[in-house]
Design an enzyme around this catalytic site. Structure first.
Site, PDB file in Angstrom:
ATOM      1  N   LYS A  26       0.830  -1.208   0.000  1.00 14.03           N
ATOM      2  CA  LYS A  26       0.000   0.000   0.000  1.00 14.03           C
ATOM      3  C   LYS A  26       0.862   1.254   0.000  1.00 14.03           C
ATOM      4  O   LYS A  26       0.630   2.183  -0.769  1.00 14.03           O
ATOM      5  CB  LYS A  26      -0.916  -0.045   1.223  1.00 14.03           C
ATOM      6  CG  LYS A  26      -1.843   1.134   1.374  1.00 14.03           C
ATOM      7  CD  LYS A  26      -3.117   0.744   2.120  1.00 14.03           C
ATOM      8  CE  LYS A  26      -2.899   0.462   3.588  1.00 14.03           C
ATOM      9  NZ  LYS A  26      -2.717   1.687   4.397  1.00 14.03           N
ATOM     10  N   SER A  27       1.855   1.295   0.868  1.00 15.80           N
ATOM     11  CA  SER A  27       2.705   2.493   0.970  1.00 15.80           C
ATOM     12  C   SER A  27       3.401   2.778  -0.361  1.00 15.80           C
ATOM     13  O   SER A  27       3.471   3.925  -0.812  1.00 15.80           O
ATOM     14  CB  SER A  27       3.786   2.279   2.039  1.00 15.80           C
ATOM     15  OG  SER A  27       3.211   2.161   3.300  1.00 15.80           O
ATOM     16  N   ARG A  31       2.857   6.035  -3.213  1.00 22.02           N
ATOM     17  CA  ARG A  31       3.987   6.877  -3.612  1.00 22.02           C
ATOM     18  C   ARG A  31       4.274   6.751  -5.104  1.00 22.02           C
ATOM     19  O   ARG A  31       4.689   7.718  -5.752  1.00 22.02           O
ATOM     20  CB  ARG A  31       5.215   6.504  -2.784  1.00 22.02           C
ATOM     21  CG  ARG A  31       5.087   6.981  -1.322  1.00 22.02           C
ATOM     22  CD  ARG A  31       6.012   6.187  -0.435  1.00 22.02           C
ATOM     23  NE  ARG A  31       6.090   6.689   0.936  1.00 22.02           N
ATOM     24  CZ  ARG A  31       5.238   6.402   1.913  1.00 22.02           C
ATOM     25  NH1 ARG A  31       4.185   5.622   1.673  1.00 22.02           N
ATOM     26  NH2 ARG A  31       5.402   6.874   3.127  1.00 22.02           N
ATOM     27  N   GLY A  99      -5.024   7.716   5.653  1.00 23.79           N
ATOM     28  CA  GLY A  99      -4.157   8.695   6.306  1.00 23.79           C
ATOM     29  C   GLY A  99      -2.921   8.976   5.470  1.00 23.79           C
ATOM     30  O   GLY A  99      -2.463  10.118   5.373  1.00 23.79           O
ATOM     31  N   ASP A 320       1.962  -1.262  11.843  1.00 24.55           N
ATOM     32  CA  ASP A 320       0.658  -1.706  11.333  1.00 24.55           C
ATOM     33  C   ASP A 320       0.330  -3.147  11.738  1.00 24.55           C
ATOM     34  O   ASP A 320      -0.762  -3.638  11.424  1.00 24.55           O
ATOM     35  CB  ASP A 320       0.622  -1.594   9.808  1.00 24.55           C
ATOM     36  CG  ASP A 320       0.656  -0.136   9.358  1.00 24.55           C
ATOM     37  OD1 ASP A 320       0.205   0.734  10.124  1.00 24.55           O
ATOM     38  OD2 ASP A 320       1.141   0.129   8.250  1.00 24.55           O
ATOM     39  N   LYS A 347      -4.617   5.424  14.834  1.00 26.32           N
ATOM     40  CA  LYS A 347      -4.667   4.769  13.516  1.00 26.32           C
ATOM     41  C   LYS A 347      -6.128   4.757  13.031  1.00 26.32           C
ATOM     42  O   LYS A 347      -6.939   5.535  13.501  1.00 26.32           O
ATOM     43  CB  LYS A 347      -4.071   3.364  13.611  1.00 26.32           C
ATOM     44  CG  LYS A 347      -2.565   3.372  13.895  1.00 26.32           C
ATOM     45  CD  LYS A 347      -1.807   3.969  12.723  1.00 26.32           C
ATOM     46  CE  LYS A 347      -0.303   4.014  12.985  1.00 26.32           C
ATOM     47  NZ  LYS A 347       0.405   4.758  11.945  1.00 26.32           N
ATOM     48  N   ARG A 392      -7.568  -3.679   9.531  1.00 25.46           N
ATOM     49  CA  ARG A 392      -6.604  -4.616  10.142  1.00 25.46           C
ATOM     50  C   ARG A 392      -7.181  -5.298  11.378  1.00 25.46           C
ATOM     51  O   ARG A 392      -6.802  -6.419  11.712  1.00 25.46           O
ATOM     52  CB  ARG A 392      -5.305  -3.895  10.478  1.00 25.46           C
ATOM     53  CG  ARG A 392      -4.621  -3.305   9.243  1.00 25.46           C
ATOM     54  CD  ARG A 392      -3.151  -3.076   9.452  1.00 25.46           C
ATOM     55  NE  ARG A 392      -2.617  -2.129   8.486  1.00 25.46           N
ATOM     56  CZ  ARG A 392      -2.350  -2.409   7.209  1.00 25.46           C
ATOM     57  NH1 ARG A 392      -2.562  -3.609   6.723  1.00 25.46           N
ATOM     58  NH2 ARG A 392      -1.862  -1.470   6.413  1.00 25.46           N
TER      59      ARG A 392
HETATM   60  C1  S3P Z   1       2.514   4.667   6.268  1.00 25.01           C
HETATM   61  C2  S3P Z   1       3.080   5.007   7.465  1.00 25.01           C
HETATM   62  C3  S3P Z   1       2.555   4.552   8.768  1.00 25.01           C
HETATM   63  C4  S3P Z   1       1.593   3.386   8.615  1.00 25.01           C
HETATM   64  C5  S3P Z   1       0.628   3.566   7.484  1.00 25.01           C
HETATM   65  C6  S3P Z   1       1.355   3.768   6.173  1.00 25.01           C
HETATM   66  C7  S3P Z   1       3.100   5.212   5.044  1.00 25.01           C
HETATM   67  O1  S3P Z   1       1.876   5.613   9.380  1.00 25.01           O
HETATM   68  O2  S3P Z   1       0.888   3.178   9.820  1.00 25.01           O
HETATM   69  O3  S3P Z   1      -0.227   2.442   7.368  1.00 25.01           O
HETATM   70  O4  S3P Z   1       2.786   4.706   3.941  1.00 25.01           O
HETATM   71  O5  S3P Z   1       3.896   6.151   5.127  1.00 25.01           O
HETATM   72  P1  S3P Z   1       2.675   6.698  10.270  1.00 25.01           P
HETATM   73  O6  S3P Z   1       3.711   7.217   9.389  1.00 25.01           O
HETATM   74  O7  S3P Z   1       1.719   7.773  10.665  1.00 25.01           O
HETATM   75  O8  S3P Z   1       3.158   5.919  11.443  1.00 25.01           O
END
Ligand code: S3P
Length: 437
Positions: A26-27, A31, A99, A320, A347, A392
């Site tokens: 996902k991250s 990006r 988020g 996570d 979260k 989750r």
């Molecule tokens: C993420 C960073 C994390 C993670 C989120 C994805 C990201 O959050 O919990 O699921 O893709 O940068 P935080 O950076 O607020 O800890």
């Protein structure tokens, strides 16, 4: 984004067997869309997560004039608009449940010439945004939020940004990334230091798209005024999605699963270290580099777990994975202590409170602390738990049910589609007994 309420019933089952590939990270998917959209030229993304969160991000760039093709599922072809080529959107930009989407976009949009408004769903609308607003304001951004620093975020265009050097008080890849993305548009040098190193995908991907950047664990520095050049991105399978199957196969006697091509960025794999310390049998096979990221096939077999004190230095690297870890701890022998994880309270839900409540309903003794929990392993019974719309949490309780004495009814599971489309089918394919209630 997920209007329909879905509840699940997960039954005790097993053993689990099979080889599976969980969806893309996902991250990295977020990006990849963002940088490809700002690049010059055409980028291909393979392994893109077809989740609601990442699709929301892609739709937002579509609304800003970026042409994104979907030649087939999990593929995108992004016709980059260039750093200054985004068009003013006609309406608000909906980040859904994400988020990551909202916080990274806050940084990126702070550097545009046009105004924009970021909105989210009920959960995202309760999540703290001051953590990005404050450093971005220090760079010259003008962002208004609702009282308490909550979304929607109204971002004024045309702000002149200047670089800053800062150490955000929370360890957050989202905050770091928001600052770095604003830094692309800033006059001089932007430098972020972290209280604990967090995932470095923004840094790695900026480098892959040709932006000069220096970084090391816990630190990153770049300057504005360069260009992003289109490149192809191969997204590995998401470790955070694999985590549910790692815990499930560990807990259910007789199980053996192979999870193919899982991303093993060291800033993501804290759960591997912790599960192994608890006694798990997880072997990495076929370690290789794929698109600049370390990936491997993970072979996981049933093992008896014992509770441990989770080392605080692993917390950021498994941020996570705590819902899944709580389930492992509930089924382990002895006590597991979690500390230094107050971030879990902000979260997609308050993951400490929601997991503690759910596990207690299933007969497990859990003591909540402000920044963690003390979980006493024991026999899980069936029952009814609430996921509070947190993907989750829903998947974690589906795993817990495998080793419970009766079925577990899990409320409000539609948001699993934000990160793990196809979870039910994949889980049932290897031996879960999971169905809509
Ligand atoms: C993420 C960073 C994390 C993670 C989120 C994805 C990201 O959050 O919990 O699921 O893709 O940068 P935080 O950076 O607020 O800890």
């Amino acid at each position: 984004m997920t209007p329909e309420r879905i509840d699940w019933i997960s039954h005790p089952a097993g053993p689990l067997h099979g080889e599976l590939t969980v969806p893309g990270d996902k991250s990295i998917s977020h990006r990849a869309i963002m940088l490809a959209a700002l690049a010059e030229g055409v980028s291909r993304i393979d392994g893109f997560l077809e989740g609601e969160d990442t699709r929301a991000t892609a739709a937002i760039f579509g609304a800003m004039g970026v042409r994104i093709e979907t030649p087939s599922a999990s593929r995108r072809i992004v016709h980059g608009a260039g750093l200054h080529g985004l068009a003013a959107p006609a309406g608000v930009l909906d980040c859904g449940n994400s988020g990551t989407g909202m916080r990274l976009l806050a940084g990126l949009l702070a550097g545009q010439r046009f105004d924009s408004v970021l909105v989210g769903d009920a959960s995202l609308s309760q999540r703290p945004m001051r953590r990005v607003i404050e450093p971005l304001a220090a760079m010259g951004a003008r962002i208004e939020a609702e009282p308490g620093g909550l979304p929607p975020l109204r971002i004024a265009g045309g702000a002149a940004l200047s670089g800053i050097a800062c150490t955000p008080p929370v360890a957050s890849a989202q905050v770091k990334s928001a600052i770095l993305l604003a830094g692309l548009y800033a006059d001089d040098v932007t430098e972020v230091r972290e209280v604990h190193p967090t995932r470095d995908y923004t840094e790695r991907m900026l480098a892959a798209f040709g932006w000069p950047i220096e970084f090391a664990p816990g630190w990153a520095r770049l300057s504005g005024g360069h260009r992003l050049h289109a490149t192809d991105v191969v997204v590995p399978a998401d470790f955070s999605s694999a985590a549910f199957f790692l815990v499930a196969a560990t807990l259910v006697p007789g199980s053996a699963l192979v999870l193919r091509g899982v991303g093993l960025n060291p800033r993501r794999t804290g759960l591997l270290a912790v599960l192994r310390r608890m006694g798990a049998d997880i072997v990495e096979q076929n370690r290789r580099e794929q698109g600049g990221e370390l990936v491997a096939d993970l072979v996981v077999r049933y093992a008896r777990l014992r509770g441990i004190d989770v080392p605080v230095e692993h917390v950021a690297d498994m941020i996570d994975e705590f819902p899944a870890l709580f389930v492992a701890a509930a089924a382990a022998e002895g006590i597991t202590m979690v500390r230094g994880a107050a971030e879990l309270r902000v979260k997609e839900s308050d993951r400490i409170a929601v997991m503690a409540d759910g596990l207690r309903r299933l007969g497990i003794a859990v003591e909540e602390t402000p920044d963690g929990a003390v979980i006493e392993g024991g026999a899980l019974r069936g029952g009814e738990v609430a996921s509070h719309g947190d993907h989750r949490i829903a998947m974690s309780f589906a795993v817990a049910a495998l080793v419970a004495r009766g079925a577990v009814r899990i409320g409000d599971c539609a948001n699993v589609a934000t990160s793990f489309p196809g979870f039910v089918e994949l889980a049932n394919g290897c031996g879960f007994r999971l169905a809509p209630a």
